[in-house]
Design a protein around this motif. Structure first.
Motif, PDB file in Angstrom:
ATOM      1  N   ASN A   1       0.836  -1.603  -0.064  1.00 42.96           N
ATOM      2  CA  ASN A   1      -0.067  -0.052   0.171  1.00 42.96           C
ATOM      3  C   ASN A   1       1.129   1.387   0.097  1.00 42.96           C
ATOM      4  O   ASN A   1       0.777   2.127   0.592  1.00 42.96           O
ATOM      5  CB  ASN A   1      -0.921  -0.017   1.173  1.00 42.96           C
ATOM      6  N   GLY A   2       2.055   1.124  -0.977  1.00 41.69           N
ATOM      7  CA  GLY A   2       2.541   2.243  -0.865  1.00 41.69           C
ATOM      8  C   GLY A   2       3.897   2.641   0.103  1.00 41.69           C
ATOM      9  O   GLY A   2       4.458   3.479  -0.011  1.00 41.69           O
ATOM     10  N   GLU A   3       3.768   1.673   1.188  1.00 42.57           N
ATOM     11  CA  GLU A   3       5.291   2.407   2.141  1.00 42.57           C
ATOM     12  C   GLU A   3       5.807   0.953   1.984  1.00 42.57           C
ATOM     13  O   GLU A   3       5.746  -0.476   1.598  1.00 42.57           O
ATOM     14  CB  GLU A   3       4.308   1.981   3.403  1.00 42.57           C
ATOM     15  N   ARG A   4       7.330   1.134   2.315  1.00 44.43           N
ATOM     16  CA  ARG A   4       8.062   0.051   2.399  1.00 44.43           C
ATOM     17  C   ARG A   4       7.921  -0.594   3.284  1.00 44.43           C
ATOM     18  O   ARG A   4       7.454  -0.749   3.982  1.00 44.43           O
ATOM     19  CB  ARG A   4       9.583   0.785   2.521  1.00 44.43           C
ATOM     20  N   CYS A   5       8.638  -1.772   3.009  1.00 42.07           N
ATOM     21  CA  CYS A   5       8.257  -3.289   3.459  1.00 42.07           C
ATOM     22  C   CYS A   5       9.327  -3.755   3.499  1.00 42.07           C
ATOM     23  O   CYS A   5       9.853  -3.809   2.395  1.00 42.07           O
ATOM     24  CB  CYS A   5       6.808  -4.167   3.697  1.00 42.07           C
ATOM     25  N   ALA A   6       9.291  -5.577   4.501  1.00 42.22           N
ATOM     26  CA  ALA A   6      10.226  -6.015   4.287  1.00 42.22           C
ATOM     27  C   ALA A   6      10.215  -7.421   5.220  1.00 42.22           C
ATOM     28  O   ALA A   6       9.601  -7.433   6.364  1.00 42.22           O
ATOM     29  CB  ALA A   6      11.816  -5.545   5.132  1.00 42.22           C
ATOM     30  N   VAL A   7      10.995  -8.384   4.759  1.00 42.68           N
ATOM     31  CA  VAL A   7      10.335 -10.157   5.486  1.00 42.68           C
ATOM     32  C   VAL A   7      11.232  -9.558   6.889  1.00 42.68           C
ATOM     33  O   VAL A   7      11.355  -8.618   8.033  1.00 42.68           O
ATOM     34  CB  VAL A   7      11.897 -10.607   4.510  1.00 42.68           C
ATOM     35  N   SER A   8      10.233 -10.469   7.739  1.00 44.04           N
ATOM     36  CA  SER A   8       9.950 -10.440   9.410  1.00 44.04           C
ATOM     37  C   SER A   8      11.181 -10.811   9.543  1.00 44.04           C
ATOM     38  O   SER A   8      12.913 -11.474   8.767  1.00 44.04           O
ATOM     39  CB  SER A   8       9.255 -11.856  10.018  1.00 44.04           C
TER      40      SER A   8
END
Length: 289
Positions: free
Chosen positions: A160-167
């Protein structure tokens, strides 16, 4: 047309998102609206909205990225693809058609780009849940058979447009893991039943929600710590795998070797729980490659 850099792949992931949003809006008009359903095979459904979504995607990608081939699930009557050189779009117009047919919101439009058979960019849009993921990462130069790729250094993933990364989950006993089952489930190990039971005994939780593309995206955004499945197709995994790569995740074959996305026996993870879950698969039948 191979070896594309981060800037170009970021642009192409944006193209994938734009087209996936258009196709998702079209498909959404048929969700919980009595779409006509056909059976392509045992437990394998298709609707008029799968076909309409794919036609829209192929036309739009053809206009926006001329010269890049497009392979769609519904146009591939054999249900299989083979390796291709260069850039190729792989399209699943509705991933999770069974969910779509039954009014379950866990379905999506998946558009992924592969470069010499490595997933490098993609977008996944799940309109019924209000979720969309994008990601990209260039191919890493390494010799064939060199094993899993190192963590991402020139890519990104967004939810949703926000940077994300694996856990950051470091142990399998604390991990939430996802999986799925193939339409044809008449024999082991391809039916994935034994692997499911084995992982269930060792992980904190196992989920099966019915969309490979979304499962991969949920590894990328840290919801799941790992995901595995057997007998997938390139259109199931191209986009989600590109997003996992962009998020810093690891993808291998079930035996830990290099993945073949056209055979689709893969495991994706945050990297920290990868070796333990791969080790479990050696107890449930020979490595499926």
């Amino acid at each position: 047309m191979s070896g594309r850099g981060s800037a170009e792949l970021a642009e192409l992931s944006g193209v994938a998102l734009r087209v996936a949003e258009e196709a998702a809006a079209l498909a959404q008009t048929g969700f919980r609206a009595g779409a006509r359903v056909e059976e392509k095979g045992p437990h394998d459904l298709v609707t008029e909205f799968d076909r309409a979504s794919e036609a829209l995607i192929i036309a739009r990608l053809g206009a926006l990225t001329p010269g890049i081939a497009v392979v769609g699930e519904e146009q591939s009557a054999s249900g299989a693809t083979s390796a291709r050189r260069g850039l190729v779009w792989y399209v699943d117009p509705i991933d999770g058609t069974t969910n779509f047919v039954h009014g379950h919101p866990f379905w999506c439009v998946s558009i992924g780009l592969m470069d010499d058979n490595t997933p490098v960019a993609g977008a996944v849009v799940a309109p019924a849940l209000g979720l969309r993921w994008t990601g990209f990462r260039p191919r890493d130069p390494q010799p064939p058979g060199a094993g899993p790729e190192p963590p991402a250094t020139a890519g990104e993933a967004r939810r949703n447009g926000e940077r994300c990364a694996v856990s950051a989950t470091a142990s399998l006993q604390h991990a939430m893991v996802a999986t799925g089952f193939p339409p044809v489930r008449d024999r082991a190990p391809d039916n994935n039943f034994d692997a499911f039971i084995t992982v269930k005994r060792n992980a904190q939780a196992v989920r099966r929600c019915g969309s490979a593309a979304m499962d991969l995206c949920m590894v990328a955004d840290g919801t799941y710590d790992a995901y595995w499945e057997r007998r997938l197709h390139a259109w199931d995994v191209a986009a989600g795998s590109a997003i996992v790569r962009g998020a810093g995740g690891v993808i291998t074959a079930l035996d830990g070797g290099p993945p073949d996305y056209h055979i689709g026996n893969i495991v994706a993870s945050n990297g920290l729980v990868h070796a333990p879950i791969v080790a479990l698969f050696s107890h449930v039948g020979p490595p499926a490659r």
